[in-house]
Design an enzyme around this catalytic site. Structure first.
Site, PDB file in Angstrom:
ATOM      1  CD1 TRP A 142      -1.954  -2.248   1.954  1.00 27.57           C
ATOM      2  CD2 TRP A 142      -2.996  -1.327   0.201  1.00 27.57           C
ATOM      3  NE1 TRP A 142      -2.976  -3.092   1.588  1.00 27.57           N
ATOM      4  CE2 TRP A 142      -3.634  -2.564   0.516  1.00 27.57           C
ATOM      5  CE3 TRP A 142      -3.475  -0.573  -0.869  1.00 27.57           C
ATOM      6  CZ2 TRP A 142      -4.719  -3.053  -0.201  1.00 27.57           C
ATOM      7  CZ3 TRP A 142      -4.562  -1.052  -1.591  1.00 27.57           C
ATOM      8  CH2 TRP A 142      -5.169  -2.272  -1.254  1.00 27.57           C
ATOM      9  CB  VAL A 184     -15.847   1.156   3.512  1.00 24.45           C
ATOM     10  CG1 VAL A 184     -14.558   1.255   4.318  1.00 24.45           C
ATOM     11  CG2 VAL A 184     -17.018   1.798   4.277  1.00 24.45           C
ATOM     12  N   GLY A 187     -12.534   2.752  -4.077  1.00 26.49           N
ATOM     13  CA  GLY A 187     -11.752   3.055  -5.267  1.00 26.49           C
ATOM     14  C   GLY A 187     -12.224   4.318  -5.954  1.00 26.49           C
ATOM     15  CG  HIS A 254      -9.662 -10.210  -1.295  1.00 26.72           C
ATOM     16  ND1 HIS A 254      -9.447 -10.811  -2.512  1.00 26.72           N
ATOM     17  CD2 HIS A 254      -9.650  -8.871  -1.537  1.00 26.72           C
ATOM     18  CE1 HIS A 254      -9.304  -9.889  -3.452  1.00 26.72           C
ATOM     19  NE2 HIS A 254      -9.435  -8.711  -2.887  1.00 26.72           N
ATOM     20  CG  ASP A 255      -7.191  -6.000  -0.875  1.00 25.42           C
ATOM     21  OD1 ASP A 255      -6.864  -6.866  -1.700  1.00 25.42           O
ATOM     22  OD2 ASP A 255      -7.824  -4.968  -1.178  1.00 25.42           O
TER      23      ASP A 255
END
Length: 353
Positions: A142, A184, A187, A254-255
């Site tokens: 990130w 939330v 993107g 899932h990130d």
């Protein structure tokens, strides 16, 4: 050649025939280089000499010729006459305007290609259990995206592809029950824009990091929807904007590993309150998909793909009660949760498309 040497050679040939389809790195990289150089776009409908194609692509003619000769042997591109190459059916899939978006997904200069290159650090991940991204690119996933605006924009664009998948989600859940949807980690706003277009009575808030939210603001403005959407440029680990009655996490959980995922879910539950809903959208239970994506998430960011039962357990561990699980025609799983509600054990099937 001796008998032993013949046996060894024969054993190698047999082994290669079995393992070559799952070990060859040359062809996959050659396809990615063709996508990155936009060779299909540059050829258009003509057979082009390798010298002219190299000039258009800014490449070395000899090296490009070798690359194309391999790809022709693999069924991608055609050699109409010696040294003149053209697009065939397979190569046409690499056109920039092809609806599949495959060129962007394979572009080594964009997020899709960079994501694949992270797998050169797979050995580090398997030995340590940690993500390989930092080992390969020098910074955590990130942080690397945040420090590279072009790559971050490429990531947003890739996450926004697939109009059929977006439509699958808009049609797979009753958004008309919502008054205010908070997307939330939403993107650049492609999904929430479709919810707003399908349901004129709904308002929305888009939550993501500041640069991404700004791209979302421009996107919704281009659709004339900015008046129905507010924007919050922030981390979803911070307290989330209040006032929504549905908080959506679309392909977000899932990130992250379990601890971070629970924190995100708790933030959504806090903001939704006892009368709101938290909607978790992920992919389904296909074993091959779960296996690949779980490894991919670990390599990239330390995340994890989970089964439906795994997501259900995570939601409950975050203090939320599962009110329903819905599967969509294209394989998404939509888990609806509420703060402090009893867990529902039934699974609702999605309506037919």
């Amino acid at each position: 050649m001796t008998h032993d040497e013949q046996s060894q050679a024969s054993a190698w040939v047999k082994a290669w025939k079995v393992l070559e389809p799952v070990t060859d790195l040359v062809t996959p990289m050659a396809v990615r280089v063709a996508a990155t150089l936009r060779l299909t776009d540059l050829m258009a409908a003509d057979a082009v000499s390798v010298e002219e194609l190299a000039r258009r692509a800014g490449a070395d003619a000899d090296a490009l010729g070798r690359l194309l000769s391999l790809l022709v042997c693999r069924g991608v591109y055609a050699e109409k006459e010696p040294g003149r190459f053209a697009v065939n059916e397979a190569a046409a899939l690499l056109a920039s305007d092809h609806p599949s978006g495959m060129r962007a997904r394979l572009d080594l200069d964009g997020f899709g290609g960079q994501m694949d290159l992270a797998f050169t650090g797979l050995l580090h991940t398997v030995r340590t259990g940690g993500p390989a991204w930092e080992t390969v690119f020098g910074a955590p996933y990130w942080d690397h995206l945040a420090a590279n605006p072009e790559l971050s924009a490429s990531f947003d664009a890739m996450m926004a592809t697939g109009a059929d998948y977006v439509a699958d989600l808009v049609e797979g859940y009753d958004w008309s029950r919502a008054r205010h949807v908070v997307d939330v980690g939403g993107g650049s706003g492609v999904f929430v824009a479709e919810v707003l277009r399908a349901h004129p009575e709904v308002r929305a808030t888009l939550v993501d990091l500041p640069g991404t939210v700004e791209r979302g603001r421009r996107y919704l403005a281009g659709l004339g929807l900015e008046g129905r959407c507010s924007f919050a440029g922030q981390s979803f680990f911070e307290p989330l904007p209040a006032g929504g009655d549905v908080y959506v996490l679309k392909r977000v959980v899932h990130d992250w590993g379990d601890d971070e995922a629970r924190r995100i879910l708790r933030r959504c539950g806090e903001a939704a309150g006892p009368d709101g809903r938290v909607v978790v959208i992920e992919t389904g239970d296909d074993p091959a998909m779960v296996a690949e994506m779980s490894l991919r998430m670990l390599v990239l960011s330390g995340g994890r793909e989970r089964s439906v039962d795994g997501y259900r357990a995570l939601v409950e561990e975050a203090g939320l009660g599962v009110a329903g699980v819905r599967r969509t025609p294209l394989g998404h799983v939509i888990i609806e949760a509420r703060a402090g509600r009893a867990t529902a054990r039934t699974t609702a099937a999605a309506p037919p498309p």
